[in-house]
Design a protein around this motif. Sequence first.
Motif, short mmCIF file in Angstrom:
data_model
loop_
_atom_site.label_atom_id
_atom_site.label_comp_id
_atom_site.label_asym_id
_atom_site.label_seq_id
_atom_site.Cartn_x
_atom_site.Cartn_y
_atom_site.Cartn_z
N LEU A 164 -7.95 -3.18 5.57
CA LEU A 164 -6.90 -2.79 7.02
C LEU A 164 -7.77 -1.72 7.10
CD1 LEU A 164 -5.15 -2.93 8.73
CD2 LEU A 164 -3.16 -1.74 7.41
N VAL A 168 -5.62 -9.83 7.24
CA VAL A 168 -7.22 -8.65 7.86
C VAL A 168 -8.11 -9.94 7.34
CG1 VAL A 168 -7.13 -6.40 8.37
CG2 VAL A 168 -5.49 -7.04 7.31
N GLU A 170 -0.22 -2.32 15.13
CA GLU A 170 -1.06 -3.27 13.90
C GLU A 170 -2.18 -1.79 13.56
OE1 GLU A 170 -2.93 -7.53 13.64
OE2 GLU A 170 -3.26 -6.58 15.27
#
Length: 679
Positions: free
Chosen positions: A347, A520, A530
């Motif tokens: 992420l 992810v 997001e």
Amino acid sequence: MTPLVLFRAGLLLILASVISSNTLARPSPFKFNQIEYDLTVTIDPVKRTIEGVSMITVERPRELQLILGAAYEVTQAEFNDGPLGQGREQAGQPHIWNIPFHFRQQIQFLIRWHGVLDTLDTSLDHHQTLGKPVTVSGADGSFLPDGANWYPRIAGELAKYKVKIELPSGYKGLVAGRLVEESDTEEGYRALFEFSQPAEGIDLMAGPYVIETQTFHNIKQKPVQLRTYFHPEIRELAADYLDAVKQYLARYEAQIGEYAYSEFSVVSSPTPTGFGMPTLTYLGIDVLKLPFIRHTSLGHEVLHNWWGNGIYPDYRSGNWSEGLTTFMADYAYQEEQSEEAGREMRLGWLRDFAALQPGQDQPLTAFTSRTHDASKIVGYNKAAMLFFMLRDQLGSTMFQRGLQGLWATHRFKITPWSDLQKMFEIVSGQSLQPFFSQWLERSGAPDIAIAAAASNAVDSGYELTLTLTQSESAYQLQVPVVVETGQGPVSQRLELQQTQQTFTLKLAGKPQAVLLDPDVRLFRRLAPQEAPPILRDVMVHPATRTLILSNHEDFRQLASALAEKLQRRTPELLADDQALTAAPTVIIGLQADVERWLEAQSLPGIPQAIAAKGNAQVWTVARPDGATLAVVSVADAAALEALLRPLPHYGRQSYLAFDGRQVIEKGIWPMQVQRTTVE
């Protein structure tokens, strides 16, 4: 089997026998320009002087160019046919000798040179050192990077070498390679190193080092000499670093293949550097003191002896070694901690990428080395994600066989991305052209969204009709989705190959919602919800502005210096009465001034997570227009000054609290996964 499958199967059997015997193939002999350097270098670190003599031997010579940096004077330059001349018309120019094609089997050059090295500046940070490939010297150490052309060299060619180093008493030095002989007397220090495989260049380090040694026996029980060259003030760290090196060597031999060298050294630098060369890593003293470095950065640098310093990337088609090393070191350590830690790092990669603006991105084929934050986001993070996705596609076993095959067949060779692709195709029996082409040759990333989700009851349960979209031009993607049903979550991978595509899924439980790539696992452009704001938003955006909430000149100078370090450019300052623009903005001020300004702007105050913690708080705010605001609130000027060095290293965070230079609280605002309710 088809002929293609039979061909691949045959290659796979051959490759498997190579890997299982752990016999590493040697590169085929060069047809031209087999080069060897024989150097003797005398350095006085305090006087900053260097004298050198170099004998360069070239077998089967063809047309070539010999260069030496502009900072040096040549006192002798000869080759087989006689004098070479100075190689330049006036001082201040580099020495360049263009040598025409020769029909001889061998030619030799003899060059003597001397010069004065630049003054060692210990205030430089790692980014400044990267951007300034110059030779430096001082009482605390000397660093002669290959990129500074500090010795006569053949441009653009690999070469074997021998280097004899001569230093005053109290100093020790090294280059990458095998230590052949060494003496340390009152008259001075002497050491001879050799590198018997074609290498990319020569970096030299020297300092007032204390040397500690241990021996590691590799996967074939061959001895590998381990050393630390540490400044006296950190000599007590030597044993822990040597033990850690042993663990990394054993780890990567098991994963890839036999370590290629007979030694490995950890060398301390007086500046906050972090470099990896064959057989050694060069790390700043303050970096080495950090307790987590042995568990993170050290492993990264050891692994570079396989990827980057054992197999050389072909920079003409892009540098793959940083991404693969990041994936197998930095990321692997997180993944081994927990699935959540691995997800958070992935992420972070996507969140960093979301901070890039048009024009800051580049294809992976264009990445050669890290020069700024934007290049790291692509060359390290995106490339690491490529290898993560490739492992997902091939499976862990096939992926590891590909790595072992690459090491077995390409050691000490210049290797382009296309050779990696071929190796993974051989071991997997798959064509990977679409995969590598889209991730290497294209900049940017796909925007993926759920356009519609509806379900119907059928005899066997439920039927979910799901429509996905992606941006032009379409990628070929395996999109992970999770369907929340009355009987629990159901994971699926959908083959998305068009800009809009509808899928029908059979489910036992009634579908309630669909989550797009919640773990992810796909490199893509995050949707706004997001991508929680992080400091990197203001660090890499070329239009970032800075507002300083103070009229005191000393405070303003410190604030400007901090803004410059964050953005790596002269900051563009807003006047006190100037309205905020749509660009990201850094706000810097004393705590009371920051509180008044936020209230006047109808913006939320200091987050509860860092309120009343430490003497400096830093956090990000997503403004209604989408631009990121980064707030730096300090108790006094001393607290602001303490942020100058550490804060630029925390671009991936959304909020931090500092007590002086020490981070006492940090975090990232939570990601909101794309979730669509099923109609």
